[in-house]
Scaffold this active site. Structure first.
Site, PDB file in Angstrom:
ATOM      1  N   GLU A  83       4.899  26.044   7.221  1.00 33.44           N
ATOM      2  CA  GLU A  83       4.348  25.326   6.070  1.00 33.44           C
ATOM      3  C   GLU A  83       3.856  23.942   6.488  1.00 33.44           C
ATOM      4  OE1 GLU A  83       7.521  25.009   3.207  1.00 33.44           O
ATOM      5  OE2 GLU A  83       7.982  27.149   3.303  1.00 33.44           O
TER       6      GLU A  83
ATOM      7  N   TYR B  33       8.366  24.131  -2.515  1.00 30.43           N
ATOM      8  CA  TYR B  33       8.556  24.824  -1.243  1.00 30.43           C
ATOM      9  C   TYR B  33       9.940  25.423  -1.052  1.00 30.43           C
ATOM     10  CZ  TYR B  33      10.461  20.234  -0.108  1.00 30.43           C
ATOM     11  OH  TYR B  33      11.172  19.070  -0.132  1.00 30.43           O
TER      12      TYR B  33
ATOM     13  N   ASP C  90       3.304  14.780   3.021  1.00 32.08           N
ATOM     14  CA  ASP C  90       3.824  13.426   3.119  1.00 32.08           C
ATOM     15  C   ASP C  90       3.858  12.790   1.738  1.00 32.08           C
ATOM     16  OD1 ASP C  90       4.856  11.237   4.308  1.00 32.08           O
ATOM     17  OD2 ASP C  90       2.997  10.573   5.268  1.00 32.08           O
TER      18      ASP C  90
ATOM     19  N   LYS D 152       3.846  20.038   6.261  1.00 33.85           N
ATOM     20  CA  LYS D 152       4.855  19.088   5.773  1.00 33.85           C
ATOM     21  C   LYS D 152       4.122  18.002   4.989  1.00 33.85           C
ATOM     22  CE  LYS D 152       8.890  16.466   7.244  1.00 33.85           C
ATOM     23  NZ  LYS D 152       8.588  15.169   6.686  1.00 33.85           N
TER      24      LYS D 152
ATOM     25  N   LYS E 271       6.439  17.279  14.027  1.00 36.88           N
ATOM     26  CA  LYS E 271       5.578  16.150  13.654  1.00 36.88           C
ATOM     27  C   LYS E 271       4.298  16.160  14.480  1.00 36.88           C
ATOM     28  CE  LYS E 271       8.357  14.086  10.686  1.00 36.88           C
ATOM     29  NZ  LYS E 271       8.763  12.719  10.850  1.00 36.88           N
TER      30      LYS E 271
ATOM     31  N   LYS F  71      10.542  27.494   9.171  1.00 35.62           N
ATOM     32  CA  LYS F  71      11.786  27.926   8.550  1.00 35.62           C
ATOM     33  C   LYS F  71      12.060  29.381   8.923  1.00 35.62           C
ATOM     34  CE  LYS F  71      10.723  24.953   4.636  1.00 35.62           C
ATOM     35  NZ  LYS F  71      10.364  24.831   3.223  1.00 35.62           N
TER      36      LYS F  71
ATOM     37  N   CYS G  26     -23.525 -18.233  10.368  1.00 37.21           N
ATOM     38  CA  CYS G  26     -24.576 -19.157   9.924  1.00 37.21           C
ATOM     39  C   CYS G  26     -24.095 -20.599   9.891  1.00 37.21           C
ATOM     40  CB  CYS G  26     -25.113 -18.732   8.563  1.00 37.21           C
ATOM     41  SG  CYS G  26     -23.939 -18.993   7.222  1.00 37.21           S
TER      42      CYS G  26
ATOM     43  N   CYS H  82     -18.719 -20.586   8.674  1.00 33.69           N
ATOM     44  CA  CYS H  82     -19.100 -19.199   8.921  1.00 33.69           C
ATOM     45  C   CYS H  82     -19.464 -19.035  10.400  1.00 33.69           C
ATOM     46  CB  CYS H  82     -20.283 -18.819   8.045  1.00 33.69           C
ATOM     47  SG  CYS H  82     -20.994 -17.217   8.479  1.00 33.69           S
TER      48      CYS H  82
ATOM     49  N   CYS I  36     -18.055 -16.811   3.063  1.00 31.07           N
ATOM     50  CA  CYS I  36     -19.262 -17.577   3.346  1.00 31.07           C
ATOM     51  C   CYS I  36     -20.131 -17.406   2.112  1.00 31.07           C
ATOM     52  CB  CYS I  36     -19.970 -17.008   4.577  1.00 31.07           C
ATOM     53  SG  CYS I  36     -21.668 -17.576   4.716  1.00 31.07           S
TER      54      CYS I  36
ATOM     55  N   CYS J 284     -27.105 -15.995   4.416  1.00 32.86           N
ATOM     56  CA  CYS J 284     -26.386 -15.755   5.672  1.00 32.86           C
ATOM     57  C   CYS J 284     -26.849 -14.423   6.288  1.00 32.86           C
ATOM     58  CB  CYS J 284     -24.889 -15.711   5.410  1.00 32.86           C
ATOM     59  SG  CYS J 284     -23.933 -15.181   6.844  1.00 32.86           S
TER      60      CYS J 284
HETATM   61  S1  IVH Z   1      12.045  21.879   3.505  1.00 34.47           S
HETATM   62  C1  IVH Z   1      16.397  21.777   4.283  1.00 34.47           C
HETATM   63  N1  IVH Z   1       9.417  22.044   3.378  1.00 34.47           N
HETATM   64  O1  IVH Z   1      10.196  16.618   4.269  1.00 34.47           O
HETATM   65  C2  IVH Z   1      14.951  21.789   4.160  1.00 34.47           C
HETATM   66  N2  IVH Z   1      10.418  19.902   3.289  1.00 34.47           N
HETATM   67  O2  IVH Z   1      13.345  15.982   5.607  1.00 34.47           O
HETATM   68  C3  IVH Z   1      14.484  20.824   3.189  1.00 34.47           C
HETATM   69  N3  IVH Z   1       8.850  18.069   3.018  1.00 34.47           N
HETATM   70  O3  IVH Z   1      11.567  14.705   2.211  1.00 34.47           O
HETATM   71  C4  IVH Z   1      13.083  20.489   3.272  1.00 34.47           C
HETATM   72  N4  IVH Z   1       7.017  19.283   2.971  1.00 34.47           N
HETATM   73  O4  IVH Z   1      10.636  16.729   0.847  1.00 34.47           O
HETATM   74  C5  IVH Z   1      10.494  21.226   3.388  1.00 34.47           C
HETATM   75  N5  IVH Z   1       7.121  22.326   3.246  1.00 34.47           N
HETATM   76  C6  IVH Z   1       8.183  21.520   3.245  1.00 34.47           C
HETATM   77  C7  IVH Z   1       8.064  20.124   3.125  1.00 34.47           C
HETATM   78  C8  IVH Z   1       9.219  19.345   3.150  1.00 34.47           C
HETATM   79  C9  IVH Z   1       7.509  18.060   2.909  1.00 34.47           C
HETATM   80  C10 IVH Z   1       9.695  16.855   3.008  1.00 34.47           C
HETATM   81  C11 IVH Z   1      10.909  16.992   2.161  1.00 34.47           C
HETATM   82  C12 IVH Z   1      11.828  15.959   2.745  1.00 34.47           C
HETATM   83  C13 IVH Z   1      11.447  15.971   4.184  1.00 34.47           C
HETATM   84  C14 IVH Z   1      12.444  16.773   4.979  1.00 34.47           C
END
Ligand code: IVH
Length: 674
Positions: free
Chosen positions: A115, A230, A119, A117, A318, A294, A415, A412, A430, A435
């Protein structure tokens, strides 16, 4: 209406409105107009007010924002919200797989769910008998803050779960998800905040967190937050075998899940998935900071368990960091198109998120002071999406004592006229209208992709055109000849021809892009869009009073003042007239909503006395109509000048309204007044 009829209608309206929410917010394919939608919502609000004893928890009326709170209540999650262990490389992903196999034995059926992640901000949603009961932030993982009122304002979040075709609803379930703000919405929000003198949010995540932790839900309701669900915590009254099954159930129940989630049959699939997601990362409308892998089987998840508050069955992989450490070698000062002096750090080249960075913005004087940046400092720089890299902070422990403080110049750098710092503003400016640096930036902005979008004219060519005196303002671009270009260095026959053609080809820009190209202070693409929608033509915007501008939804006093000032500044007006004479005619695709001519089709035939056909076409278009050349069933009006010809016969046979020149002008005047 008696009580039972009212109750029936309330339920009908709730379902109908949620249906339209789905069409509008999730499918981006509305079936009714905004007015009709507002009408339904109003009817429901009135009925609910007349029957206050009817439970409103799951009503779409609750999405507009309830009364402000004093503070948030704290809630304990039924199942704690864990965090994820991190991996940063493909080797570490392989190690994750190896670790799993050591624990559960080497097997062929180890599937993963991969999936993005997101932000954003993690939330926990408790649904009791299918109704959203409590929604909270993650907090410390055990206890969070009750932000139910704010979560209700998220249009894509179901207040009521839809039962699945097989199986009823779980008696109680905790649903886990991430609340986020799209990049574009973030940009607009900041644009508005800056225009209103408020502080900008640092990134979409902060903006989402700030919006979710608003004590006044009416403010949250105005922020277009989204959510991706999720996973699940406690589940009572339903059973699942795999994580994939949970995701499918979430979708069926009406929860938004991320469209890029995939089932991966091996760790190699997971690695390929990471590469793929990283390659589309910038194009996604929301920010992600990696992927999550997962283990799919829930019984394997159970067997694997957790270590120190992270599950062993999942890992966050990451992306290359968008921050890096480097040294500031110099600070130079750039001048923007509105005269703002921007300090820029020149740094030892460094890789940030896969790109070599040498310059980073320091924003303004106050930021330099606040961050305590000196020339020679070791700093952290950051890049987010396509925005300009910025200096995040100084690493003070790396100071040697040889660093030099920086002072913003009083004149500036281009100029040499004195700069001013208006009270209450962070920027030095300026204010010399002539200018050259400002002019250069204005023209670069004018031709840029979101502006007039003139291909083949980059920064260097703009510089050369200005230096050689071929252009003195944006309108001069439209007078450039091939011969003039050939006298410049590095122009050949073909390239000169192409540029002249590209410039000529930009003469009919959509109005909103033309407005953006003008570079009016505080009027970015968002403001340009709403101006286009409300006024429909440059003439109408030019003629608008400050009050009329201020009355437009989304335009505050600062923006209104700036737009008004722009259209009353003699030099700007002169350039606008010159553009007009050069044949630049912005077109409004957005029909002015109020005009009686909106959507009407005209055909002109025969000679017109009072004005050219081009002009007549402009008049029609500026009122939201269009002009075509042949008469058909779809034609609304045929305007007949002198010696009209056969089109008149066709119009008569089709029963299309025929106007003479005076009749046409009367129609235009009436429409302008409407
Ligand atoms: S699973 C035990 N899936 O990432 C598993 N987390 O430390 C729990 N997050 O702030 C998280 N996208 O909210 C999972 N597809 C995703 C996610 C996700 C973002 C965030 C989650 C948490 C941090 C995990």
């Amino acid at each position: 209406m008696d009580r039972s009829q009212a109750l029936k209608r309330i339920h009908e309206l709730r379902d109908l409105i949620e249906h339209h929410n789905l069409r509008y917010y999730q499918l981006d394919d509305p079936e009714i107009s905004d007015q009709e939608y507002d009408g339904l919502l109003r009817e429901l609000t009135e009925l609910e007010e007349r029957h206050p004893d009817v439970d409103r928890t799951a009503s779409p009326t609750q999405r507009v924002g309830a009364a402000p709170l004093e503070k948030f209540r704290s809630v304990t999650h039924l199942t704690p919200m864990l965090s994820l262990a991190n991996a940063f490389s493909e080797e570490e992903v392989t190690e994750f797989d190896e670790r799993l196999r050591r624990l559960i034995g080497d097997r062929t059926d180890l599937d993963f769910v991969a999936e993005p992640k997101i932000d954003g901000v993690a939330v926990n949603l408790v649904y009791a008998n299918g109704l959203l009961a409590v929604g909270s932030t993650r907090g410390d993982g055990f206890t969070g803050e009750d932000v139910t009122q704010n979560l209700r304002t998220i249009r894509t979040l179901p207040l009521k779960m839809t039962p699945r075709t097989r199986g009823g609803l779980p008696a109680r379930i905790e649903i886990r998800g991430e609340v986020y703000l799209e990049k574009e919405a973030f940009r607009r929000l900041n644009e508005r905040r800056i225009a209103q003198g408020e502080n900008a949010f640092a990134n979409p995540r902060n903006a989402a967190a700030g919006s979710l932790r608003q004590l006044d839900p009416r403010i949250t309701a105005r922020r277009p937050l989204g959510i991706f669900c999720y996973g699940a915590g406690t589940v009572e009254g339903a059973h699942f075998g795999t994580h994939w099954d949970i995701l499918e159930a979430l979708r069926d129940w009406g929860f938004p899940t991320n469209p890029n989630i995939r089932l991966a049959r091996s760790i190699e699939d997971c690695i390929a998935y990471r590469r793929h997601i990283e390659s589309i990362r910038e194009r996604l409308p929301y920010e992600i900071d990696g992927i999550v892998l997962k283990v799919n089987s829930l019984s394997l998840q159970d067997q694997l368990g957790m270590v120190s508050r992270s599950p062993r069955w999942a890992v966050a992989v990451k992306f290359a960091p968008t921050q890096a450490t480097t040294v500031i070698e110099d600070i130079i000062v750039g001048i923007g198109r509105t005269g703002v002096l921007t300090p820029v750090a020149v740094m030892k080249p460094v890789q940030v998120g896969g790109v070599t960075v040498t310059h980073a913005t320091l924003h303004n004087e106050d930021e330099i002071l606040k961050k305590g940046v000196h020339v020679g400092d070791t700093v952290i720089v950051q890049r987010a999406g396509d925005v300009i890299p910025e200096v995040v902070k100084v690493i003070e422990s790396k100071r040697t004592g040889r660093e030099k403080p920086f002072r913003m110049p009083d004149r500036c750098p281009f100029c040499d006229s004195p700069v001013v710092r208006p009270e209450g503003e962070a920027a030095r400016r300026c204010v010399n209208p002539d200018c050259g640096a400002q002019l250069r930036e204005r023209i670069k902005h004018f031709v840029s992709r979101n502006g007039m979008d003139i291909e083949g004219i980059g920064d260097k060519i703009v510089n050369r055109l200005l230096e050689s005196g071929i252009i003195r303002d944006a309108a001069d671009l439209y007078r450039i000849t091939k011969e003039q270009l050939l006298e410049l260095e590095r122009f050949a026959d073909k390239s000169a021809e192409n540029l002249v053609a590209a410039i000529a080809g930009s003469k009919r820009p959509p109005l909103e892009r033309f407005l953006f190209a003008l570079g009016i202070r505080h009027a970015g693409d968002y403001v340009a869009k709403i101006l286009t929608k409300r006024f429909g033509s440059i003439g109408a915007i030019e003629a608008a009073s400050q009050e009329e501008l201020k009355a437009v939804e989304g335009i505050g006093p600062t923006i209104a003042e700036s737009i008004f000032a722009f259209f009353h500044e003699p030099h700007n007006l002169a350039v606008l007239r010159k553009l007009e004479q050069a044949g630049v005619r912005p077109v409004s695709e957005q029909k002015p909503t109020s005009s009686a001519l909106a959507g009407k089709t005209f055909v002109f035939t025969g000679g017109l006395r009072g004005f050219s056909r081009e002009k007549a076409k402009d008049m029609v278009e500026s009122l939201g109509g269009s002009a075509t050349s042949s008469v058909s069933k779809k034609t609304d009006y045929v305007v007949a000048g002198e010696d009209p010809g056969s089109k008149i016969e066709k119009a008569k046979s089709l029963g299309v309204t025929i106007l003479d020149e005076d009749g046409f002008l009367t129609l235009i005047r009436e429409a302008e007044g409407s």
